[in-house]
Design a protein around this motif. Structure first.
Motif, PDB file in Angstrom:
ATOM      1  N   LEU A 272       0.831  -1.207   0.000  1.00  0.00           N
ATOM      2  CA  LEU A 272       0.000   0.000   0.000  1.00  0.00           C
ATOM      3  C   LEU A 272       0.863   1.253   0.000  1.00  0.00           C
ATOM      4  CD1 LEU A 272      -2.701  -1.067   2.623  1.00  0.00           C
ATOM      5  CD2 LEU A 272      -3.107  -0.674   0.185  1.00  0.00           C
ATOM      6  N   MET A 273       1.918   1.239   0.802  1.00  0.00           N
ATOM      7  CA  MET A 273       2.789   2.410   0.916  1.00  0.00           C
ATOM      8  C   MET A 273       3.580   2.678  -0.356  1.00  0.00           C
ATOM      9  SD  MET A 273       2.576   4.074   3.744  1.00  0.00           S
ATOM     10  CE  MET A 273       2.032   3.971   5.445  1.00  0.00           C
ATOM     11  N   ASN A 274       3.733   1.661  -1.198  1.00  0.00           N
ATOM     12  CA  ASN A 274       4.471   1.841  -2.443  1.00  0.00           C
ATOM     13  C   ASN A 274       3.568   1.934  -3.667  1.00  0.00           C
ATOM     14  OD1 ASN A 274       7.647   1.597  -2.137  1.00  0.00           O
ATOM     15  ND2 ASN A 274       6.697   0.307  -0.561  1.00  0.00           N
ATOM     16  N   GLY A 275       2.262   2.008  -3.449  1.00  0.00           N
ATOM     17  CA  GLY A 275       1.338   2.171  -4.561  1.00  0.00           C
ATOM     18  C   GLY A 275       1.181   0.942  -5.427  1.00  0.00           C
ATOM     19  N   VAL A 276       1.568  -0.224  -4.894  1.00  0.00           N
ATOM     20  CA  VAL A 276       1.414  -1.476  -5.641  1.00  0.00           C
ATOM     21  C   VAL A 276       0.000  -2.018  -5.481  1.00  0.00           C
ATOM     22  CG1 VAL A 276       2.283  -3.841  -5.885  1.00  0.00           C
ATOM     23  CG2 VAL A 276       3.864  -1.973  -5.387  1.00  0.00           C
TER      24      VAL A 276
ATOM     25  N   PRO B  71       0.763   7.498  -2.449  1.00  0.00           N
ATOM     26  CA  PRO B  71       1.152   6.368  -3.302  1.00  0.00           C
ATOM     27  C   PRO B  71       0.040   5.875  -4.214  1.00  0.00           C
ATOM     28  CG  PRO B  71       0.966   5.691  -0.995  1.00  0.00           C
ATOM     29  CD  PRO B  71       0.871   7.173  -1.017  1.00  0.00           C
ATOM     30  N   ALA B  72      -1.208   6.108  -3.835  1.00  0.00           N
ATOM     31  CA  ALA B  72      -2.307   5.675  -4.688  1.00  0.00           C
ATOM     32  C   ALA B  72      -2.411   6.530  -5.945  1.00  0.00           C
ATOM     33  CB  ALA B  72      -3.629   5.724  -3.916  1.00  0.00           C
ATOM     34  N   VAL B  73      -1.917   7.756  -5.868  1.00  0.00           N
ATOM     35  CA  VAL B  73      -1.983   8.687  -6.991  1.00  0.00           C
ATOM     36  C   VAL B  73      -0.623   8.816  -7.677  1.00  0.00           C
ATOM     37  CG1 VAL B  73      -2.464  11.074  -7.660  1.00  0.00           C
ATOM     38  CG2 VAL B  73      -3.855   9.973  -5.885  1.00  0.00           C
ATOM     39  N   ASP B  74       0.426   8.861  -6.865  1.00  0.00           N
ATOM     40  CA  ASP B  74       1.779   9.116  -7.375  1.00  0.00           C
ATOM     41  C   ASP B  74       2.677   7.901  -7.187  1.00  0.00           C
ATOM     42  OD1 ASP B  74       1.188  11.913  -7.908  1.00  0.00           O
ATOM     43  OD2 ASP B  74       1.232  12.182  -5.737  1.00  0.00           O
ATOM     44  N   GLY B  75       2.144   6.710  -7.471  1.00  0.00           N
ATOM     45  CA  GLY B  75       2.898   5.478  -7.261  1.00  0.00           C
ATOM     46  C   GLY B  75       4.277   5.463  -7.900  1.00  0.00           C
ATOM     47  N   PRO B  76       4.404   5.779  -9.184  1.00  0.00           N
ATOM     48  CA  PRO B  76       5.730   5.782  -9.814  1.00  0.00           C
ATOM     49  C   PRO B  76       6.700   6.751  -9.151  1.00  0.00           C
ATOM     50  CG  PRO B  76       4.014   5.720 -11.484  1.00  0.00           C
ATOM     51  CD  PRO B  76       3.323   5.964 -10.177  1.00  0.00           C
ATOM     52  N   ALA B  77       6.209   7.929  -8.768  1.00  0.00           N
ATOM     53  CA  ALA B  77       7.072   8.915  -8.116  1.00  0.00           C
ATOM     54  C   ALA B  77       7.517   8.419  -6.747  1.00  0.00           C
ATOM     55  CB  ALA B  77       6.336  10.251  -7.985  1.00  0.00           C
ATOM     56  N   VAL B  78       6.608   7.743  -6.034  1.00  0.00           N
ATOM     57  CA  VAL B  78       6.972   7.164  -4.731  1.00  0.00           C
ATOM     58  C   VAL B  78       8.043   6.102  -4.908  1.00  0.00           C
ATOM     59  CG1 VAL B  78       6.137   5.706  -2.837  1.00  0.00           C
ATOM     60  CG2 VAL B  78       4.778   7.673  -3.595  1.00  0.00           C
ATOM     61  N   ARG B  79       7.844   5.218  -5.871  1.00  0.00           N
ATOM     62  CA  ARG B  79       8.773   4.100  -6.068  1.00  0.00           C
ATOM     63  C   ARG B  79      10.148   4.538  -6.548  1.00  0.00           C
ATOM     64  NH1 ARG B  79       3.788   1.934  -7.605  1.00  0.00           N
ATOM     65  NH2 ARG B  79       4.133   2.230  -9.846  1.00  0.00           N
ATOM     66  N   ARG B  80      10.218   5.734  -7.139  1.00  0.00           N
ATOM     67  CA  ARG B  80      11.524   6.272  -7.512  1.00  0.00           C
ATOM     68  C   ARG B  80      12.323   6.700  -6.292  1.00  0.00           C
ATOM     69  NH1 ARG B  80       8.730   8.338 -12.133  1.00  0.00           N
ATOM     70  NH2 ARG B  80       8.250  10.309 -11.084  1.00  0.00           N
ATOM     71  N   ARG B  81      11.620   6.880  -5.158  1.00  0.00           N
ATOM     72  CA  ARG B  81      12.294   7.379  -3.947  1.00  0.00           C
ATOM     73  C   ARG B  81      12.304   6.352  -2.815  1.00  0.00           C
ATOM     74  NH1 ARG B  81       9.687  13.222  -3.030  1.00  0.00           N
ATOM     75  NH2 ARG B  81      11.285  13.299  -1.411  1.00  0.00           N
ATOM     76  N   THR B  82      11.786   5.154  -3.085  1.00  0.00           N
ATOM     77  CA  THR B  82      11.807   4.092  -2.082  1.00  0.00           C
ATOM     78  C   THR B  82      12.499   2.859  -2.645  1.00  0.00           C
ATOM     79  OG1 THR B  82       9.670   3.152  -2.762  1.00  0.00           O
ATOM     80  CG2 THR B  82       9.618   4.893  -1.084  1.00  0.00           C
ATOM     81  N   GLY B  83      13.037   2.047  -1.753  1.00  0.00           N
ATOM     82  CA  GLY B  83      13.606   0.761  -2.126  1.00  0.00           C
ATOM     83  C   GLY B  83      12.907  -0.325  -1.331  1.00  0.00           C
ATOM     84  N   VAL B  84      12.632  -1.455  -1.974  1.00  0.00           N
ATOM     85  CA  VAL B  84      11.875  -2.524  -1.322  1.00  0.00           C
ATOM     86  C   VAL B  84      12.644  -3.840  -1.444  1.00  0.00           C
ATOM     87  CG1 VAL B  84       9.711  -3.810  -1.251  1.00  0.00           C
ATOM     88  CG2 VAL B  84       9.686  -1.378  -1.860  1.00  0.00           C
ATOM     89  N   LEU B  85      12.862  -4.475  -0.303  1.00  0.00           N
ATOM     90  CA  LEU B  85      13.408  -5.827  -0.273  1.00  0.00           C
ATOM     91  C   LEU B  85      12.301  -6.755   0.193  1.00  0.00           C
ATOM     92  CD1 LEU B  85      15.864  -7.802  -0.408  1.00  0.00           C
ATOM     93  CD2 LEU B  85      16.122  -7.389   2.040  1.00  0.00           C
ATOM     94  N   THR B  86      11.841  -7.638  -0.684  1.00  0.00           N
ATOM     95  CA  THR B  86      10.785  -8.575  -0.317  1.00  0.00           C
ATOM     96  C   THR B  86      11.380  -9.754   0.449  1.00  0.00           C
ATOM     97  OG1 THR B  86      10.998  -9.736  -2.425  1.00  0.00           O
ATOM     98  CG2 THR B  86       9.406  -7.930  -2.311  1.00  0.00           C
ATOM     99  N   GLU B  87      10.501 -10.533   1.093  1.00  0.00           N
ATOM    100  CA  GLU B  87      10.978 -11.663   1.891  1.00  0.00           C
ATOM    101  C   GLU B  87      11.692 -12.692   1.029  1.00  0.00           C
ATOM    102  OE1 GLU B  87       9.360 -14.888   5.193  1.00  0.00           O
ATOM    103  OE2 GLU B  87       7.967 -13.476   4.267  1.00  0.00           O
TER     104      GLU B  87
END
Length: 331
Positions: free
Chosen positions: A65-69, A84-100
């Motif tokens: 949810l926090m990354n707009g996925v 993130p619901a509106v600006d998902g791509p912009a959020v993801r350009r500034r966040t990094g995610v490591l999945t399990e």
């Protein structure tokens, strides 16, 4: 990671004093199942924030949810001031995610894996090689950069995945069970990296874990989740004082004076069994009652060789909170 080169990410807005992450009444439902239930949360810039809960508690859904996925069912969220619901791509350009269970292309080398994702993340071509080389060195993978990932150990793969999520220099890093399945040495290495992200590089780290020792060691604050519902937020010390105020007191006593233990019955909630090898564990008393317990024993003639309080841990807090949640459900 400090790369010693010009950053390509969007310049952050002037957000002095604003939280890095905000959730207000954030919910997500899958049919009749509520995965995240009216979440209210703030995460401050530069802190390591632990998000604790059992498998299925809603941790991974929150990250999505926090990354707009994922789209939210209701409520609102802000990441670095963006929705993130509106600006998902912009959020993801500034966040990094490591999945399990990070997906790596095992037929390619470590270098090739990072280079491909550098291009996906939009790292300028002129900076790709230096950035990949620096990350491989920082994560102690430079000597294996030309080897296929299929030959890497589990810990090496996890370090490569961490390097991958930093290629675009994110301001917020989401780590979902980053040490799951790792041996103690690899776990220690990942812990050192998390501390470095926050303390040395000023990144905000959102750490999803059910490893309570890990959270207590690393996190500035933690949130405890139960079936998508937030139970408590605070530093480990604050939560211990608030929810796990009972402690154990181990007393080493001269067996010849063990009969004096009966005076502890005067303390409300005190529980203890007969001493074993001159040691007795007193349970159910508050921290503030420790001096009184010792004074009662000494006044009754006890010879005490040692008294060791066990301060409540995050594990005590976790089970205390889940016990309260269970009581609410069964009332």
């Amino acid at each position: 990671m400090t790369l010693g080169e010009t950053s390509t990410r969007a310049a952050p807005r002037d957000r002095a004093g604003e939280p890095a992450l905000v959730a207000r009444g954030l919910s997500r439902r899958f049919g009749d199942k509520v995965a995240v239930d009216r979440l209210d949360l703030e995460v401050q810039p530069g802190e390591v924030f632990g998000y604790l809960g059992h498998n299925g508690a809603g941790k991974t859904t929150t990250v999505r949810l926090m990354n707009g996925v994922l789209d939210r069912s209701e409520g609102e969220a802000r990441v670095l001031g963006l929705d993130p619901a509106v600006d998902g791509p912009a959020v993801r350009r500034r966040t990094g995610v490591l999945t399990e269970t990070p997906a790596l292309e095992e037929r390619l080398t470590g270098y090739q894996n990072l280079r491909i994702f550098a291009e996906i993340f939009g790292v300028p071509e002129g900076q790709v090689r230096s950035r990949v080389d620096r990350l491989l060195a920082d994560f102690e993978l430079a000597d294996r950069a030309g080897d296929k990932v299929a030959t890497y150990s589990r810990g090496m793969k996890q370090r490569l995945a961490l390097a991958r999520c930093l290629l675009h220099e994110p301001e917020v890093v989401f780590l979902d069970e980053p040490t799951s399945g790792l041996d103690p040495l690899a776990t220690h290495h990942v812990h050192e990296l998390i501390v470095r992200f926050s303390r040395d590089e000023g990144r905000t780290v959102f750490l999803c874990t059910h490893n309570l020792d890990e959270a207590e060691r690393l996190c500035d604050r933690v949130a405890v989740l139960e079936h998508g519902r937030l139970l408590a937020v605070g530093s480990p010390r604050e939560l211990a004082q608030r929810y796990a105020h009972r402690q154990e007191l181990e007393i080493e006593i001269d067996p010849a004076t063990a009969d004096t233990l009966r005076v502890l019955d005067r303390l409300p909630g005190a529980r203890f069994a007969a001493p074993t090898n001159g040691k007795v564990v007193v349970q159910g008393i508050g921290r503030e009652a420790t001096p009184e317990a010792l004074a009662l024993l000494i006044g009754a003639g006890a010879r005490i060789y040692r008294a060791t309080p066990r301060v409540p841990s995050l594990e005590d807090v976790y089970f205390a909170l889940h016990g309260e949640a269970l009581e609410e459900v069964t009332r």
